[in-house]
Structure formats: structure tokens, C-alpha cells
Design an enzyme around this catalytic site. Structure first.
Site, PDB file in Angstrom:
ATOM      1  N   HIS A   2       0.827  -1.206   0.000  1.00 53.64           N
ATOM      2  CA  HIS A   2       0.000   0.000   0.000  1.00 53.64           C
ATOM      3  C   HIS A   2       0.864   1.261   0.000  1.00 53.64           C
ATOM      4  O   HIS A   2       1.612   1.506   0.940  1.00 53.64           O
ATOM      5  CB  HIS A   2      -0.882  -0.026   1.247  1.00 53.64           C
ATOM      6  CG  HIS A   2      -1.871   1.085   1.327  1.00 53.64           C
ATOM      7  ND1 HIS A   2      -1.960   1.915   2.419  1.00 53.64           N
ATOM      8  CD2 HIS A   2      -2.837   1.487   0.456  1.00 53.64           C
ATOM      9  CE1 HIS A   2      -2.940   2.779   2.235  1.00 53.64           C
ATOM     10  NE2 HIS A   2      -3.486   2.544   1.050  1.00 53.64           N
ATOM     11  N   GLU A  23       0.884  -0.393  -4.789  1.00 54.61           N
ATOM     12  CA  GLU A  23      -0.288   0.465  -5.011  1.00 54.61           C
ATOM     13  C   GLU A  23       0.149   1.911  -4.890  1.00 54.61           C
ATOM     14  O   GLU A  23       1.035   2.235  -4.089  1.00 54.61           O
ATOM     15  CB  GLU A  23      -1.361   0.125  -3.958  1.00 54.61           C
ATOM     16  CG  GLU A  23      -2.677   0.878  -4.111  1.00 54.61           C
ATOM     17  CD  GLU A  23      -2.778   2.122  -3.243  1.00 54.61           C
ATOM     18  OE1 GLU A  23      -3.791   2.835  -3.342  1.00 54.61           O
ATOM     19  OE2 GLU A  23      -1.822   2.419  -2.476  1.00 54.61           O
ATOM     20  N   ASP A  73      -1.202   6.386  -5.711  1.00 48.31           N
ATOM     21  CA  ASP A  73      -2.280   7.359  -5.903  1.00 48.31           C
ATOM     22  C   ASP A  73      -1.787   8.432  -6.861  1.00 48.31           C
ATOM     23  O   ASP A  73      -0.664   8.933  -6.710  1.00 48.31           O
ATOM     24  CB  ASP A  73      -2.652   8.015  -4.571  1.00 48.31           C
ATOM     25  CG  ASP A  73      -2.959   7.008  -3.478  1.00 48.31           C
ATOM     26  OD1 ASP A  73      -4.116   6.568  -3.403  1.00 48.31           O
ATOM     27  OD2 ASP A  73      -2.039   6.667  -2.705  1.00 48.31           O
ATOM     28  N   HIS A 103      -0.911  10.705  -1.976  1.00 48.44           N
ATOM     29  CA  HIS A 103      -2.220  10.272  -1.486  1.00 48.44           C
ATOM     30  C   HIS A 103      -3.133  11.442  -1.145  1.00 48.44           C
ATOM     31  O   HIS A 103      -4.252  11.535  -1.661  1.00 48.44           O
ATOM     32  CB  HIS A 103      -2.064   9.379  -0.258  1.00 48.44           C
ATOM     33  CG  HIS A 103      -3.375   8.974   0.332  1.00 48.44           C
ATOM     34  ND1 HIS A 103      -3.994   9.685   1.342  1.00 48.44           N
ATOM     35  CD2 HIS A 103      -4.208   7.951   0.032  1.00 48.44           C
ATOM     36  CE1 HIS A 103      -5.148   9.112   1.648  1.00 48.44           C
ATOM     37  NE2 HIS A 103      -5.302   8.060   0.862  1.00 48.44           N
ATOM     38  N   GLU A 149      -4.369   3.977  -8.160  1.00 50.45           N
ATOM     39  CA  GLU A 149      -5.614   4.653  -7.795  1.00 50.45           C
ATOM     40  C   GLU A 149      -5.660   6.041  -8.417  1.00 50.45           C
ATOM     41  O   GLU A 149      -4.719   6.824  -8.263  1.00 50.45           O
ATOM     42  CB  GLU A 149      -5.768   4.769  -6.284  1.00 50.45           C
ATOM     43  CG  GLU A 149      -7.054   5.489  -5.896  1.00 50.45           C
ATOM     44  CD  GLU A 149      -7.255   5.667  -4.409  1.00 50.45           C
ATOM     45  OE1 GLU A 149      -8.089   6.507  -4.020  1.00 50.45           O
ATOM     46  OE2 GLU A 149      -6.582   4.969  -3.621  1.00 50.45           O
TER      47      GLU A 149
END
Length: 271
Positions: free
Chosen positions: A21, A48, A50, A63, A131
Site C-alpha cells: 500500500h 499500489e 495514488d 495520497h 488509484e
């Protein structure tokens, strides 16, 4: 009596994907190149991130929609509160320290551009769960992300099939992405009601909920439906950082676990 093979005998959770993450963010500053490298050093294949957009149109990996929590922006630009990402140029953001808050050894780490991030993931032979962060703030960002992925060689058939998933909390953004590139695997972040899942299955291959919102029955309901590629819907849950919870959600049958401490999850469930 015919004995099962090792693969047949293995618990279902041994096939659970483990995703770092924001990189291995328990150990290195989140969403930085250092976090990708730490995940790589731990042997974690999936990372992962953002993606957002700066004032001058650059795609950056961060993020929060503000720069305050993970950089020294308040010291460098004290008069520009609330320090929204969209109010700063890429050049201004490149001057910020995005690492020292995590430890002195990370002093000087920068917020990477998406281009820089993709190059590092590629160099490490890793896979990416991307994301689209708060796309309602960045009209047209889906097309811009696709353009950058294409420029960096991430949209050939093998990469699309094996090492790229794009997700968002914004259903319209996921729907837009799927309409533009229906071959890309997509995920919706959240826990829609079971009665709403068929609508999401038209444009999302995954339903990716918080681990606090799911049960074995919910995961079973997700798996009962087929997504836009004709395969059963998957479920990657977040953010699980301890062995006990990892074993619990793996027992629910989730397909992936997203974790700040991916080595802890991997040790608990395999994958």
C-alpha cells in the site's frame, strides 16, 4: 485412495495477492520511490499508488489532496495554505522534502511524477495497482493517465493483461476509464450494497472494500458475479497490517490484501 496434489491441498488463501500500500509504507515514506524499492527488497511484486495532477498539468504520485501531512510545504511555502496539490506547479512540488517525516534516513526524498514512478516499477519488474485519487478535482485525468501509460510502454497487451489494475473511489471515473480502454482491468474502491453489485460489474473487474466492511458472505456475493471481461469479480481489501486480520480476511476468500506491511501479511497468508 487418490491423494490431492500440493496445489489442490493448499488453502485457498495461499493464492491471495499481497499488495504494498503506497509502496511498503510501514517502512519507507509512502508513495515515494524509496517505498517502491523497499517493497521490492521485501520480494513484494504488487505495489499500489495514488495519482493526482498539479497546477501546470503534471501527474504526480501522492495520497492526500494537500501537501501538508507528508512534506515540508508549510515551511517552504508558509503563505499558501491550505497547500492543495492542484495549487502548486510540478517545479514547486519537486522542491519539497517528502521523506524526512518518516525518518532522517529519508531526508530529501521527493514526490515522484507518474513517469518517474512507472520507470521505477518497471525497473523493479513489479506490478501496479493504481488509484485515480479524487478525479472530481481533475477533469479529464483518466485520458491523461492513459496517455502517460502509453508513453511509458505500459499499454501493450502483456502489461495490460498481467501487471496493471486501475481503481478509484469514484465510480464515474472507473466507468470512464473502462469506456476508454475496456481491455484494462479496473476496480471500484468501496463496499456497494449486494443489490448494487450487478451495476458495478458492468465496468469494474474488482470490488475493493475496507476490511472493516466485509464478511465471507459479502465476498461470496462479489464472486458470484462476472465482470466486464467475463470472469468472476475479484475483491482486494484494504488496509490490513497485522497477521490476525490478514488470516481473517483471507478466510473470507478475498483475492488480494493491500497492506502497509506486506511482509507481515505475506507471512500470515502466503501469496
Amino acid at each position: 485412495m487418490v491423494l490431492p496434489t500440493a496445489a489442490q491441498a493448499a488453502p485457498a488463501h495461499n493464492r491471495t495477492a499481497v499488495v504494498a500500500h503506497r509502496g511498503a509504507s510501514a517502512y519507507a515514506p509512502e508513495n515515494t520511490l524509496a517505498a517502491i524499492d523497499r517493497a521490492h527488497a521485501l520480494g513484494i511484486t504488487w505495489v499500489e499508488n495514488d495519482v493526482q495532477r498539479t497546477k501546470d498539468g503534471a501527474l504526480v504520485v501522492l495520497h492526500d489532496t494537500t501537501l501538508a501531512r507528508t512534506t515540508n510545504v508549510e515551511q517552504v511555502y508558509p503563505d499558501r495554505s491550505p497547500w492543495n496539490v492542484a495549487d502548486f506547479t510540478s517545479g514547486e512540488i519537486a522542491k519539497l522534502d517528502a521523506g524526512s517525516w518518516k525518518g532522517v534516513e529519508y531526508t530529501g526524498a521527493r514526490i515522484p511524477t507518474l513517469h518517474e514512478y512507472l520507470r521505477r516499477v518497471d525497473r523493479n519488474h513489479q506490478k501496479l495497482l493504481m488509484e485515480i485519487k479524487s478525479p472530481e478535482l481533475y477533469p479529464g485525468i483518466e485520458g491523461q493517465i492513459l496517455h502517460q501509460l502509453r508513453r511509458d510502454g505500459w499499454l501493450d497487451s502483456q502489461d495490460v493483461k498481467h501487471r496493471l489494475i486501475i481503481q478509484s473511489f469514484n465510480a464515474d471515473s472507473v466507468r470512464t476509464l473502462h469506456a476508454r480502454r475496456p481491455d484494462i482491468k479496473t476496480g471500484f474502491l468501496g463496499t456497494p450494497a449486494v443489490s448494487e453489485l450487478p451495476a458495478y460489474a458492468k465496468f469494474a473487474d474488482q470490488i475493493n472494500p475496507s476490511h472493516t466492511t466485509i464478511s465471507a458472505d459479502y465476498v461470496k456475493a462479489v464472486h458470484a458475479l462476472k465482470g466486464p471481461h467475463g470472469k468472476p469479480l475479484e475483491s482486494y481489501t484494504w488496509t490490513v497490517n497485522d497477521a490476525k486480520t490478514a488470516q481473517q480476511v483471507a478466510g473470507f476468500g478475498v483475492d488480494g490484501i493491500i497492506s502497509n506491511a506486506p511482509d507481515v501479511v505475506r507471512a500470515a497468508v502466503g501469496g
